[in-house]
Every structure is written in C-alpha cells, then in structure tokens.
Design a protein around this motif. Structure first.
Motif, PDB file in Angstrom:
ATOM      1  N   ARG A 287     -82.479  24.225 141.819  1.00  0.00           N
ATOM      2  CA  ARG A 287     -81.389  23.307 141.491  1.00  0.00           C
ATOM      3  C   ARG A 287     -81.846  21.848 141.402  1.00  0.00           C
ATOM      4  O   ARG A 287     -81.101  20.999 140.906  1.00  0.00           O
ATOM      5  CB  ARG A 287     -80.255  23.445 142.503  1.00  0.00           C
ATOM      6  CG  ARG A 287     -80.619  23.201 143.952  1.00  0.00           C
ATOM      7  CD  ARG A 287     -79.396  23.421 144.824  1.00  0.00           C
ATOM      8  NE  ARG A 287     -79.641  23.228 146.241  1.00  0.00           N
ATOM      9  CZ  ARG A 287     -80.020  24.158 147.084  1.00  0.00           C
ATOM     10  NH1 ARG A 287     -80.220  25.399 146.642  1.00  0.00           N
ATOM     11  NH2 ARG A 287     -80.198  23.901 148.374  1.00  0.00           N
ATOM     12  N   HIS A 288     -83.045  21.533 141.891  1.00  0.00           N
ATOM     13  CA  HIS A 288     -83.542  20.165 141.798  1.00  0.00           C
ATOM     14  C   HIS A 288     -84.136  19.865 140.423  1.00  0.00           C
ATOM     15  O   HIS A 288     -84.203  18.697 140.014  1.00  0.00           O
ATOM     16  CB  HIS A 288     -84.591  19.909 142.887  1.00  0.00           C
ATOM     17  CG  HIS A 288     -84.012  19.925 144.268  1.00  0.00           C
ATOM     18  ND1 HIS A 288     -83.331  18.854 144.812  1.00  0.00           N
ATOM     19  CD2 HIS A 288     -83.977  20.902 145.213  1.00  0.00           C
ATOM     20  CE1 HIS A 288     -82.930  19.156 146.025  1.00  0.00           C
ATOM     21  NE2 HIS A 288     -83.294  20.398 146.302  1.00  0.00           N
ATOM     22  N   GLN A 289     -84.511  20.897 139.703  1.00  0.00           N
ATOM     23  CA  GLN A 289     -85.151  20.672 138.403  1.00  0.00           C
ATOM     24  C   GLN A 289     -84.498  21.436 137.257  1.00  0.00           C
ATOM     25  O   GLN A 289     -84.812  21.166 136.100  1.00  0.00           O
ATOM     26  CB  GLN A 289     -86.636  21.076 138.486  1.00  0.00           C
ATOM     27  CG  GLN A 289     -87.449  20.232 139.463  1.00  0.00           C
ATOM     28  CD  GLN A 289     -88.913  20.635 139.504  1.00  0.00           C
ATOM     29  OE1 GLN A 289     -89.274  21.706 139.022  1.00  0.00           O
ATOM     30  NE2 GLN A 289     -89.745  19.774 140.067  1.00  0.00           N
ATOM     31  N   GLN A 290     -83.595  22.363 137.560  1.00  0.00           N
ATOM     32  CA  GLN A 290     -83.000  23.191 136.509  1.00  0.00           C
ATOM     33  C   GLN A 290     -81.478  23.026 136.465  1.00  0.00           C
ATOM     34  O   GLN A 290     -80.854  22.636 137.450  1.00  0.00           O
ATOM     35  CB  GLN A 290     -83.328  24.667 136.758  1.00  0.00           C
ATOM     36  CG  GLN A 290     -84.810  25.014 136.639  1.00  0.00           C
ATOM     37  CD  GLN A 290     -85.058  26.481 136.919  1.00  0.00           C
ATOM     38  OE1 GLN A 290     -84.343  27.108 137.698  1.00  0.00           O
ATOM     39  NE2 GLN A 290     -86.071  27.036 136.276  1.00  0.00           N
ATOM     40  N   ALA A 291     -80.924  23.330 135.318  1.00  0.00           N
ATOM     41  CA  ALA A 291     -79.474  23.373 135.133  1.00  0.00           C
ATOM     42  C   ALA A 291     -79.149  24.529 134.195  1.00  0.00           C
ATOM     43  O   ALA A 291     -79.883  24.783 133.236  1.00  0.00           O
ATOM     44  CB  ALA A 291     -78.953  22.063 134.561  1.00  0.00           C
ATOM     45  N   GLN A 292     -78.056  25.207 134.482  1.00  0.00           N
ATOM     46  CA  GLN A 292     -77.616  26.334 133.664  1.00  0.00           C
ATOM     47  C   GLN A 292     -76.398  25.930 132.834  1.00  0.00           C
ATOM     48  O   GLN A 292     -75.395  25.467 133.384  1.00  0.00           O
ATOM     49  CB  GLN A 292     -77.258  27.518 134.564  1.00  0.00           C
ATOM     50  CG  GLN A 292     -76.589  28.676 133.854  1.00  0.00           C
ATOM     51  CD  GLN A 292     -77.537  29.394 132.908  1.00  0.00           C
ATOM     52  OE1 GLN A 292     -78.597  29.860 133.323  1.00  0.00           O
ATOM     53  NE2 GLN A 292     -77.168  29.479 131.634  1.00  0.00           N
ATOM     54  N   GLU A 293     -76.499  26.071 131.521  1.00  0.00           N
ATOM     55  CA  GLU A 293     -75.336  25.810 130.668  1.00  0.00           C
ATOM     56  C   GLU A 293     -74.304  26.905 130.895  1.00  0.00           C
ATOM     57  O   GLU A 293     -74.612  28.095 130.890  1.00  0.00           O
ATOM     58  CB  GLU A 293     -75.754  25.785 129.204  1.00  0.00           C
ATOM     59  CG  GLU A 293     -74.606  25.532 128.247  1.00  0.00           C
ATOM     60  CD  GLU A 293     -75.043  25.444 126.797  1.00  0.00           C
ATOM     61  OE1 GLU A 293     -74.240  25.815 125.927  1.00  0.00           O
ATOM     62  OE2 GLU A 293     -76.201  25.008 126.553  1.00  0.00           O
ATOM     63  N   LEU A 294     -73.034  26.482 131.104  1.00  0.00           N
ATOM     64  CA  LEU A 294     -71.947  27.428 131.349  1.00  0.00           C
ATOM     65  C   LEU A 294     -71.004  27.567 130.161  1.00  0.00           C
ATOM     66  O   LEU A 294     -70.628  28.671 129.779  1.00  0.00           O
ATOM     67  CB  LEU A 294     -71.145  26.994 132.585  1.00  0.00           C
ATOM     68  CG  LEU A 294     -71.897  26.929 133.915  1.00  0.00           C
ATOM     69  CD1 LEU A 294     -70.981  26.385 135.004  1.00  0.00           C
ATOM     70  CD2 LEU A 294     -72.436  28.306 134.297  1.00  0.00           C
ATOM     71  N   ALA A 295     -70.587  26.445 129.613  1.00  0.00           N
ATOM     72  CA  ALA A 295     -69.611  26.453 128.518  1.00  0.00           C
ATOM     73  C   ALA A 295     -69.595  25.066 127.898  1.00  0.00           C
ATOM     74  O   ALA A 295     -70.197  24.126 128.434  1.00  0.00           O
ATOM     75  CB  ALA A 295     -68.216  26.828 129.035  1.00  0.00           C
ATOM     76  N   GLU A 296     -68.904  24.952 126.788  1.00  0.00           N
ATOM     77  CA  GLU A 296     -68.702  23.644 126.171  1.00  0.00           C
ATOM     78  C   GLU A 296     -67.321  23.119 126.536  1.00  0.00           C
ATOM     79  O   GLU A 296     -66.383  23.900 126.718  1.00  0.00           O
ATOM     80  CB  GLU A 296     -68.832  23.737 124.653  1.00  0.00           C
ATOM     81  CG  GLU A 296     -70.211  24.165 124.182  1.00  0.00           C
ATOM     82  CD  GLU A 296     -70.312  24.179 122.668  1.00  0.00           C
ATOM     83  OE1 GLU A 296     -69.370  23.674 122.005  1.00  0.00           O
ATOM     84  OE2 GLU A 296     -71.319  24.682 122.146  1.00  0.00           O
ATOM     85  N   VAL A 297     -67.217  21.808 126.632  1.00  0.00           N
ATOM     86  CA  VAL A 297     -65.900  21.202 126.862  1.00  0.00           C
ATOM     87  C   VAL A 297     -64.928  21.656 125.775  1.00  0.00           C
ATOM     88  O   VAL A 297     -63.741  21.898 126.028  1.00  0.00           O
ATOM     89  CB  VAL A 297     -66.011  19.665 126.906  1.00  0.00           C
ATOM     90  CG1 VAL A 297     -64.630  19.018 126.872  1.00  0.00           C
ATOM     91  CG2 VAL A 297     -66.778  19.222 128.143  1.00  0.00           C
ATOM     92  N   ALA A 298     -65.432  21.817 124.574  1.00  0.00           N
ATOM     93  CA  ALA A 298     -64.588  22.257 123.459  1.00  0.00           C
ATOM     94  C   ALA A 298     -63.981  23.638 123.698  1.00  0.00           C
ATOM     95  O   ALA A 298     -62.941  23.980 123.119  1.00  0.00           O
ATOM     96  CB  ALA A 298     -65.389  22.263 122.165  1.00  0.00           C
ATOM     97  N   ASP A 299     -64.615  24.451 124.544  1.00  0.00           N
ATOM     98  CA  ASP A 299     -64.067  25.771 124.852  1.00  0.00           C
ATOM     99  C   ASP A 299     -62.745  25.682 125.601  1.00  0.00           C
ATOM    100  O   ASP A 299     -61.980  26.656 125.653  1.00  0.00           O
ATOM    101  CB  ASP A 299     -65.058  26.573 125.706  1.00  0.00           C
ATOM    102  CG  ASP A 299     -66.315  26.955 124.932  1.00  0.00           C
ATOM    103  OD1 ASP A 299     -66.208  27.186 123.717  1.00  0.00           O
ATOM    104  OD2 ASP A 299     -67.391  27.021 125.555  1.00  0.00           O
ATOM    105  N   LEU A 300     -62.457  24.520 126.208  1.00  0.00           N
ATOM    106  CA  LEU A 300     -61.230  24.335 126.994  1.00  0.00           C
ATOM    107  C   LEU A 300     -60.098  23.739 126.184  1.00  0.00           C
ATOM    108  O   LEU A 300     -58.976  23.646 126.682  1.00  0.00           O
ATOM    109  CB  LEU A 300     -61.505  23.408 128.182  1.00  0.00           C
ATOM    110  CG  LEU A 300     -62.652  23.796 129.108  1.00  0.00           C
ATOM    111  CD1 LEU A 300     -62.885  22.701 130.130  1.00  0.00           C
ATOM    112  CD2 LEU A 300     -62.342  25.106 129.788  1.00  0.00           C
TER     113      LEU A 300
END
Length: 491
Positions: A287-300
């Motif tokens: 978590r200090h060096q990586q990030a996981q894409e979850l969704a786009e703001v546009a999906d909401l």
C-alpha cells in the motif's frame, strides 16, 4: 432491586416476561419473534390509530398482550409504568432514553435492548457477518451501494437494518446469507451494546437528533459504538476528523485496521480519487507504493448529470467495506455501475422553462442540505419543517452566494428566515405561513416565480417533515406532483 437471570440463548426466552416498547416497522417483528420463542410478550405503544389497532390484532392472535395509547414516544417519555413482572424491555428506535418506561426499568434492574441488539442475540451458529454503516448522512445510499457491490461479487447479501428491512426478520429467516450490509442509526446503536461487526464505517458527524441524545458528545458516542469489537476494518472519513477520533477511542480486535476514505489523493491505508478514478491504497499488497483502480467517477453519474461529491464519498466508503471483506476490484466497479439511488435523494424531477427541479427531500438536517446545496451553482431553495434543535447560520452562510431565492415552509421556518436575514439579506424570500400538505404546491409556484432559466429549484429542507407530512417520502412526492403539474401547464 430485583436481579433477573440474564437471557443468553434463544431457548432462554421461553416463559420470560418481555415488554416491547413500540409497534411500527421494528416493534411488530420483535414481538412476533419473541412470541415464537415462547416469551410472554406485552407491547406498549403511544399511538392508538387505525394502523396500530390492526397491528395489535395481528399480535394478539399470537398471544401477545398489546396496550395502546401508553404515553408518547415522541416526547420525553412513553408508557407510564413498567408492566408487572417484566424481565426485559426491547425498544424500537424512536423512544428516548429518558422515557419513564426506561427509567422504571433501570430502577427495577431490568435490562433494555434495542431491536438490533435482539437481532444480534438471536443469530444462529455460523451467522452471516455484518458490514455496518452509520453517519449523520448517506447511510442508506452507502448501504445500498455496498449491497450492490457484494451482489456483483456473487455473494448472497441484503441491505438491512434502519434501511427498512427489520434485522430480526433477517436473522431468523432460512435464507443462507454470506454477509449482510447493515444500516444502523444512532438510536439503534444506543441500545445495542453487544453488536460486533466484521467491519464498520462512520461516514460523517454533524449535529442531529440532539433533542433525543441530549448533546453532541452523546450523539457522537452512540455513533462510535459501531466500531466496538470490529475485526478487520474501521472505515472513517478523512475530511471529518471526528470520525477518526471515534476509531481511536474504539476497543477493536487485534489486527483491525483504520481505513480512511477521501475525495483527494489517498495515502497508504486509504481509498480516494486520482484523475477521476476511485483507487484503493488500503487492500493492496504494497500500500506504500501501489494503488488498485476500482472504478471511474463517471460510473456513479446518474443518467441526467454528474456524480455529486457526497455520493463519491459514499461510494468510497462502500468500496472500503467491500474490500475489507475480500471483494475483488472488478465487483466494486460492476456494483457501482449497477447501483441506482432511491427516490428523494437529489432526484431529477423535470426541466420546465429552462429551470431544473430537484427533489432532495431526504435532506432532513443541515449537514445533508449543505451537501445538496453545494452541488448546484444557482439555486431557488425550498426549505423548512421541524428543525430538531438545529441552527442554520453556517448552512446559510456557506450557500449565500448560490441562492437566487428562497421559499420557506413548515413550523420552524422562522429559524431559517432569521439566518437568511443575517447572512443573505439581499436574497428574495417567500415565507409561506402555512403547514398544511397543500403548501408544497404553493411553494413550487413561488419558487418558479423566483427562478430564471439556468436556475435549479431545489427541495432540500434541512428539516424533518412530520409537521406537514407523514415522512420525507410524502414530502418529496408532493414536490414531484407539484412540478408535474407545472410540466402539464408548460405543454
């Protein structure tokens, strides 16, 4: 003071004298469940109308004793006395802690449980874990988003609790749930000392229901109960430090983590937004060096607009709870795409003559109204109702430059009018001196008169509805009907 044997298992309810305080959505299922376990149940209820008498008849057929018209639940107390021999009181959410029934129970050494506490105690072996949500605003939306995400992951789940589906019915059903998305109000948490969620979130904290809790500190403390005993994650709002304070004060299981959500770039152990993408830096390998894409703001985004900031925050909180339960990122995206908000929550009703009409009747306090007002640039605001002890200076001060006009309705509208005089004296105000249900039609007409093309007429009352309507749904329905009448005239 009499000492009563504690009830530890469902089998121990048999033969016990239990008083249920209140009928309604949660009282009837509680009384029905207790009678089914062999308890000797008495229900006391303040109302004595046609609906209450029908509910009483249903319960009396099951052997339950029902006493209607016992005091008032909405004022300081209910039920003049504790029914003789009572060994446990199970209360519905609306009854204040200062009610005479509860004071009598305390003096007699009789425990008081809420309907949520009862549901927790009735869970069977291997019961589904709870992912729990509370907060001043956004609870229902977040819980429904969470349920949508869990379903997208192929889990058997339901959105339950304060959302309208009684927990007692759910835990006693034969449905083999994998996990439950549980909305809990401050009222319910006050009377639920044993509940221990898998993971929980406090979305935000702002003054609300202070007439019930007695102080902001007591209100916050009851909200904070949701974190007690969490096993995996305590989810808090980075923008609201009071929620993180509650995490620090909570007694959680070893290994439980504090997980923040933010509308900005997330740090380690947070979820947030980067370039229009919802990302996770909490439930990733590094978590200090990586990030996981979850969704786009546009999906909401709803079909007719852009995603409101508070709904992005709700989605992040829901995603954090789902990820704490091990849900993959793809299910977060699919669940948020599939989600559709309930009616009366920033609901687009119509556009008439270049003016947009928005129903946010669910904005029953100043914190919710603040979020709603922040979503639009030029507003004719319909506001008022029961203030529940709230003040309006900060709300009006923050929205003053967006207001093109204000229409006031309801019993406590003078409080808003006075705040407008102090902080937005140049904004035109139509003050409707009436509290009948027909006032909404006049309010919409007055708002239309004040609005110009490009403006938004926004029903975000910042107050409860019960002075004029049965609930906020009926208030929103009245607004929509009045706007629909305008549409017909326009054509």
């Amino acid at each position: 003071m009499t000492t009563y044997d504690p009830i530890r298992t469902p089998a121990e309810f048999a033969g016990r004298r239990i008083t249920v305080a209140g009928l309604g959505v949660s009282g009837v299922p509680a009384a029905r469940a207790l009678a089914g376990l062999g308890a000797r149940v008495t229900v006391v209820n303040s109302g004595d109308g046609e609906r209450e008498r029908a509910q009483a008849a249903e319960l009396e057929a099951l052997g339950v004793t029902v006493r209607l018209g016992n005091g008032t639940a909405s004022d300081s107390g209910s039920a003049a006395g504790l029914p003789e021999g009572t060994e446990l009181v199970v209360t519905t959410p609306g009854w204040k802690p200062t009610s005479p029934l509860f004071l009598a129970a305390e003096q007699a050494g009789v425990p008081v449980w809420g309907d949520v506490e009862l549901a927790w105690r009735l869970r069977g072996p291997g019961a589904a874990p709870w992912l729990a949500v509370t907060g001043t605003n956004g609870k229902t939306t977040t819980v429904r988003m969470l349920a949508s995400i869990l379903e997208a992951a192929g889990l058997r789940t339901a959105a339950v609790g304060n959302i309208g589906v009684p927990l007692v019915d759910v835990v006693l059903s034969d449905e083999p749930y994998d996990v439950l998305a549980v909305e809990l109000s401050s009222y319910q948490l006050h009377w639920a000392p044993s509940v221990r969620a898998h993971s929980a979130a406090v979305l935000n904290l702002a003054p609300d229901h202070l007439d019930w809790h007695g102080s902001m500190a007591a209100y916050a403390a009851d909200k904070g109960r949701i974190y007690e005993g969490n096993t995996v994650a305590c989810v808090y709002n980075v923008a609201d430090p009071a929620t993180e304070d509650l995490v620090r004060e909570a007694d959680v299981e070893e290994g439980c983590r504090a997980i923040g959500f933010t509308l900005g770039t997330p740090g380690p152990s947070q979820l947030g937004v980067v370039d229009g993408i919802l990302v996770d830096r909490a439930f990733v390998e590094n978590r200090h060096q990586q990030a996981q894409e979850l969704a786009e703001v546009a999906d909401l985004a709803p079909p007719s607009g852009t995603a409101a900031p508070h709904n992005i925050a709700n989605a992040l909180a829901a995603a954090a709870l789902a990820r704490a339960f091990g849900v993959p990122a793809s299910a977060v995206r699919d669940g948020l795409r599939a989600f559709r908000p309930d009616a009366h929550r920033i609901q687009h009703i119509a556009e008439v003559g270049g003016v947009t009409y928005i129903d946010d009747s669910k904005a029953t306090n100043t914190h919710a109204a603040e979020a709603s007002l922040a979503a639009y640039e030029r507003i004719v605001w319909i506001a008022g109702g029961l203030a529940k002890g709230a003040t309006f200076d900060d709300l009006v001060r923050g929205a003053a430059d967006r207001l093109r006009g204000v229409v006031l309705i309801g019993a406590d509208r003078a409080l808003i009018r006075e705040a407008l005089a102090r902080h937005a004296p140049d904004v035109p105000v139509a003050d409707l001196d009436r509290t009948d249900t027909g006032a909404m039609s006049q309010a919409v007409r007055e708002a239309t008169r004040l609005a110009e093309p490009g403006d938004t007429v926004l029903l975000a009352p910042a107050c409860a509805s019960m002075d004029m309507f049965v609930n906020y749904n009926k208030r929103g329905d009245a607004f929509a009907a009045a706007v629909t009448a305008l549409t017909a005239q326009d054509h």
